[in-house]
Design an enzyme around this catalytic site. Structure first.
Site, mmCIF file in Angstrom:
data_model
loop_
_atom_site.group_PDB
_atom_site.id
_atom_site.type_symbol
_atom_site.label_atom_id
_atom_site.label_comp_id
_atom_site.label_asym_id
_atom_site.label_seq_id
_atom_site.Cartn_x
_atom_site.Cartn_y
_atom_site.Cartn_z
ATOM 1 N N LYS A 30 0.834 -1.202 0.000
ATOM 2 C CA LYS A 30 0.000 0.000 0.000
ATOM 3 C C LYS A 30 0.870 1.254 0.000
ATOM 4 C CE LYS A 30 -3.708 -0.311 2.350
ATOM 5 N NZ LYS A 30 -4.619 -0.480 3.496
ATOM 6 N N ARG A 100 -3.694 2.772 8.718
ATOM 7 C CA ARG A 100 -3.978 1.538 7.974
ATOM 8 C C ARG A 100 -2.733 0.662 7.888
ATOM 9 N NH1 ARG A 100 -8.556 2.437 4.257
ATOM 10 N NH2 ARG A 100 -9.206 4.619 4.336
ATOM 11 N N GLY A 109 -8.314 -7.347 4.443
ATOM 12 C CA GLY A 109 -9.190 -7.546 5.591
ATOM 13 C C GLY A 109 -8.574 -8.289 6.759
ATOM 14 N N MET A 111 -5.696 -7.538 8.493
ATOM 15 C CA MET A 111 -5.118 -6.679 9.531
ATOM 16 C C MET A 111 -6.020 -5.472 9.746
ATOM 17 S SD MET A 111 -1.043 -7.058 8.744
ATOM 18 C CE MET A 111 -1.205 -6.708 7.001
ATOM 19 N N ARG A 344 -3.862 -1.756 -5.669
ATOM 20 C CA ARG A 344 -3.026 -2.951 -5.515
ATOM 21 C C ARG A 344 -3.404 -3.929 -6.607
ATOM 22 N NH1 ARG A 344 -5.976 -4.628 0.162
ATOM 23 N NH2 ARG A 344 -8.068 -4.927 -0.660
ATOM 24 N N HIS A 462 -16.146 -8.313 1.964
ATOM 25 C CA HIS A 462 -15.095 -9.164 2.537
ATOM 26 C C HIS A 462 -15.261 -10.610 2.099
ATOM 27 C CE1 HIS A 462 -13.641 -11.927 5.735
ATOM 28 N NE2 HIS A 462 -12.581 -11.145 5.691
ATOM 29 N N SER A 770 12.282 -44.227 -9.749
ATOM 30 C CA SER A 770 11.364 -43.169 -9.365
ATOM 31 C C SER A 770 11.329 -43.104 -7.845
ATOM 32 C CB SER A 770 9.965 -43.464 -9.907
ATOM 33 O OG SER A 770 9.067 -42.437 -9.562
ATOM 34 N N CYS A 837 7.126 -40.014 -7.827
ATOM 35 C CA CYS A 837 5.732 -40.429 -8.009
ATOM 36 C C CYS A 837 4.934 -40.449 -6.712
ATOM 37 C CB CYS A 837 5.662 -41.806 -8.677
ATOM 38 S SG CYS A 837 6.455 -43.120 -7.731
ATOM 39 N N TYR A 857 11.078 -36.189 -14.678
ATOM 40 C CA TYR A 857 9.625 -36.060 -14.647
ATOM 41 C C TYR A 857 9.098 -36.099 -13.231
ATOM 42 C CZ TYR A 857 9.260 -41.135 -13.818
ATOM 43 O OH TYR A 857 9.368 -42.396 -13.283
#
Length: 879
Positions: A30, A100, A109, A111, A344, A462, A770, A837, A857
């Site tokens: 901000k 703020r 929302g 803080m 923002r 909110h 793997s 995997c 992979y």
């Protein structure tokens, strides 16, 4: 006073526009954006930023400051007074400010904010005389008392709500704006009583004291529960803290020529390139965000105040071009003059993120690399969620319709509090959180819910903003519903629903249905394919899938899987038409008996492999031979054992003794995987014949196949050699029988730490390997993955672990074993292809590690394939 770590020569407070070259890590998002907008010449109320470094030192210094920082705040406060031509302490014409928060990463929302500071009984009278607008001043005063009392003095929020409601009830009015001056004086008196009762002290009237207490409270909100939960949820780490922005107040509640709003330069739900937002006349910003009043759409501002609307449109175009991203802006109009309070990068849904990224490339605003990096891999999870079946909708009971605040489908039991949502979710129940409106304190319940329904609030409330950021379904502003939290009821059009009743939300249309509706797989847009194509161009890691059926394989192929990295053959054994033969094999007394039973399983296994190999159309298919211990295929409950003895025509006592003989104290470290084959080689013989027979038949039919046989749980090269001899012998016999040569590979799964440590030796036999990171994590950490869930949350909550190591790879421990094995393996086989995997194959942080150590992979569940593809592209671009 001197505090350790404090540098008295360093600046910790900057006036807007002074901090050129400083980033959001110091000024917060901000503060940095306010400074930039000042430099751009936009109408920004003057103010100053106290840096995130101050927050860090505030906590390190036991929530205190040295005199140096207080002096810097005073210096900037005096400058603000000079610029505004007002004094903070002047009772006749006071300078009012807002305080703020503003972290480097946006946390909407989470803080705290305090508006209308400094007001007290004396300055209120002076401001009334100055403005001639008693209602505006009294309204601002009651708002300040409520915010300061709630945020700074920690007076329960509901104390203020009850006081306000009592005055509205006495006047028979619904909206705050319908209260007159005398009514607001009554509210102020009740608020003061609530503060005195809760704190034992009068409301502080000194402006310097109010300011310092407010700054302390905003820094303190960095570590409130909701902020901590939000940072964990969004993996926000390594930040110093929040900055604090002290800014001159401008007022949207001065009458019908004043107002306030929130707007987005594009639609945050759909991504459409269309100005989007909401506003309220005669209101302050919290009214819009908190959903206290249902606002008007931003396009209406063109009718109400056309000059301000045109100016706002020009500003939003300029800001989007400057930041090269969709902007979330807050504005206030004070008596016909427009002010921008903040901008923002806006939170957005996954669908919107993809559309915006692709559109911005087409518009020349960003390039393809930036577009790929704009979409977080984790966001795609919500995009792949189920949608409501259109046919089910036709027969469903529509309860009401609200605003489509965040898309997707949510089916669950109604709960009315955040704590209930959390507790029911812990019990394994799926819930929908229903509130009159949500507040930041509801974050714990929003996380636990399938979706959120609110009676009040708009598309920028909110509930809407946070739900979109989470990828949660949300319907907001459903004005026909009445929520009674105490009675635990939801009433709509005379129909009463109770806590525990099931409803279905459609976040894409805003519809709310009674009961559970069927859901279907989502249809992905052309923009999704475009973005995935760009991602594939940048990534080097291949992405395979974990699939045990032809259906799973086909789904994964549609999502772009480049092969199967794990086909678990034991899952096939549990099917109803073959479990009896499996049990016959286990209960057999000799080799002949086991072979006879395995012969019954062989055609089923071959059929399975035919389907999977065919579905993958020439892509590699890694087939893991039987892994779990044999007792898992036998019943454990008395009634099930009795039933099995009758079905199998086996004496009950004999069966019980057999089951008891297979019991192991620690089966995960017991007789399983390659160890089974050493005792029962006929199991590997049957499985090899099934795989190679399937491959031979398909090859004869002209289908390209690439089977890879993977031996699990190898810790010793000699174990693999024993298994490999069987596989190669039976494979040759089978190919000779069919008169077909199949190019297959034989490898192993590295799950045992010893297998990783001796990888160079194991590689003399294995042609690939793997990492089975589920078991490798279990054996390396000494945690049972089946039991660790009972306590591992506390490890994360207490910051012993950053993340659950069974969900995100422990890179410092297990990761070092992986890296060591890779290096050792390549000494023996430089051109070998290595993969992973376990569950970690679909985790973006783990994928980045796999890219770094040079794996070929990753393999994950079918619905995480797109996430892995995008995460692999991110890893390559970041590297």
């Amino acid at each position: 006073m001197w505090l350790f770590g404090w540098n008295s020569k360093k600046k910790y407070v900057y006036f807007f526009g002074e901090a050129k070259g400083l980033g959001k890590d110091i000024l917060g998002g901000k503060g940095k954006n306010l400074a930039e907008m000042v430099e751009m010449g936009l109408p920004i109320p003057s103010g100053f930023t106290i840096t995130t470094e101050t927050c860090d030192l505030y906590y390190k210094s036991n929530k205190t400051y040295p005199q140096e920082v207080l002096d810097q705040i005073e210096e900037k406060l005096q400058k603000l007074e000079h610029v505004m031509g007002k004094k903070l302490w002047d009772p006749k014409d006071p300078l009012l400010v807002s305080v703020r928060s503003g972290a480097a990463d946006s946390m909407p929302g989470m803080m705290d904010t305090i508006l209308n500071l400094w007001l007290n009984d004396e300055s209120v009278q002076g401001l009334i005389e100055k403005t001639g607008n008693a209602r505006f001043v009294r309204d601002s005063y009651r708002r300040f008392l409520q915010m300061f009392g709630d945020v700074v003095l920690e007076v329960p929020h509901h104390d203020f709500e009850h006081a306000l409601q009592s005055v509205k009830d006495a006047k028979w009015v619904k909206l705050d704006t319908e209260l007159g001056v005398e009514d607001l004086q009554k509210v102020v008196a009740l608020y003061k009583e609530a503060i005195k009762k809760a704190t034992g002290k009068d409301f502080p009237s000194n402006p310097r004291e109010q300011l310092q207490m407010s700054i302390d409270a905003v820094f303190g909100s960095w570590n409130n529960d909701r902020a901590i939960i939000y940072r964990k949820l969004n993996d926000i780490r390594w930040l110093l803290g929040t900055a604090v922005n002290v800014q001159a107040m401008v007022f949207g509640n001065m009458g019908e020529t004043s107002g306030t709003g929130v707007c987005f330069t594009r639609n945050p739900s759909t991504g459409e390139n269309k100005f989007y937002g909401e506003f309220l006349m005669n209101a302050q910003g919290e009214d819009v965000v908190a959903g206290i009043r249902t606002p008007m759409e931003i396009a209406e501002l063109d009718r109400v105040m056309p000059d301000c609307y045109k100016e706002l449109v020009d500003i939003y175009h300029g800001l989007e071009k400057h930041y090269r991203d969709m902007q979330d802006m807050e504005f206030t109009i004070q008596e016909g003059k427009l002010y921008i309070l903040q901008t923002r990068n806006g939170k957005r849904t996954a669908a919107a993120a993809i559309k915006m990224a692709v559109d911005m490339v087409k518009e020349g605003l960003i390039n393809e690399k930036e577009a790929v990096l704009r979409v977080k891999p984790e966001q795609l999870d919500s995009l792949l969620h189920k949608q409501i079946d259109a046919n089910a909708k036709k027969a469903a009971e529509l309860l009401t319709k609200g605003l489509p605040a965040s898309p997707g489908a949510a089916v669950g039991q109604i709960v009315f509090t955040a704590q209930a949502a959390h507790d029911w979710n812990e019990e394994g129940k799926k819930v929908v959180l229903v509130r009159t409106e949500t507040s930041p304190e509801d974050i714990i319940g929003m996380v636990a819910s399938q979706g959120i329904l609110t009676a009040r609030g708009g598309m920028t409330s909110h509930a809407a903003v946070v739900a979109r950021g989470m990828g949660k379904c949300c319907v907001a502003g459903a004005g026909e519903i009445v929520v009674d939290e105490h009675a635990k009821t939801l009433t709509v059009k005379g129909k009463i629903l109770h806590e525990g009743d099931v409803i279905t939300l459609d976040g894409s249309t805003g519809e709310v249905f009674n009961g559970p509706l069927a859901v279907v797989d989502p249809e992905l847009s052309g923009d999704f394919s475009t973005l995935m194509t760009w991602a594939d161009n940048f990534r080097t890691l291949l992405v395979r899938t974990n699939a045990d059926t032809p259906h799973d394989a086909e789904v994964a192929r549609k999502f772009g899987a480049q092969g199967i990295g794990l086909c678990r053959t034991e899952h096939m054994f549990f099917a109803e038409d073959r479990i009896r033969a499996v049990r016959e094999m286990i209960l057999a007394d000799d080799v002949d008996g086991r072979k006879k039973a395995l012969a019954k399983i062989l055609p089923y296994q071959k059929e399975d492999f035919v389907g999977i190999l065919k579905a993958m159309q020439g892509l590699p298919v890694t087939i893991r031979f039987l892994d779990p211990p044999l007792h898992e295929f036998l019943p454990q409950e008395e009634k099930d054992i009795v039933e099995l003895s009758q079905i199998m025509n086996v004496d009950l006592e004999v069966l019980k003794k057999k089951i008891e003989s297979l019991h192991e104290f620690n089966p995960m470290l017991g007789h399983r995987g390659c160890r089974l084959v050493i005792t029962y080689p006929e199991i590997a013989e049957m499985q090899t014949e099934a795989v190679i027979s399937a491959a031979c038949e398909l090859k004869k039919a002209g289908v390209d196949v690439k089977p890879e046989i993977m031996i699990p749980l190898v810790g010793f090269k000699s174990e693999l050699d024993f298994n490999a001899d069987i596989v190669r012998r039976v494979a040759k016999e089978t190919m000779d029988k069919y008169g077909v040569q199949v190019d297959y590979k034989l490898g192993t799964m590295i799950e045992v730490p010893r297998g990783a440590v001796t990888a160079d030796k194991v590689a003399e036999t294995a042609e690939f390997f793997s990492f089975g990171t589920n078991d490798l994590t279990q054996m390396t950490l000494g945690f049972s993955r089946d039991d660790a869930g009972k306590f591992i949350k506390e490890y994360v909550n207490q910051n012993i672990f950053e993340k659950d190591p069974f969900q995100s790879l422990d890179q410092d421990g297990v990761g070092q074993l992986v890296q060591m094995a890779v290096e050792k393996w390549r000494k023996t086989r430089p051109d070998i292809k290595l993969g992973i995997c376990g569950e970690h194959g679909g985790d973006p942080m783990s994928i980045e590690f796999c890219h770094k150590v040079g794996l070929a992979y990753v393999s994950c569940s079918p619905f995480r394939v797109p996430i892995a593809r995008l995460a692999a592209a991110h890893a390559a671009l970041k590297a």
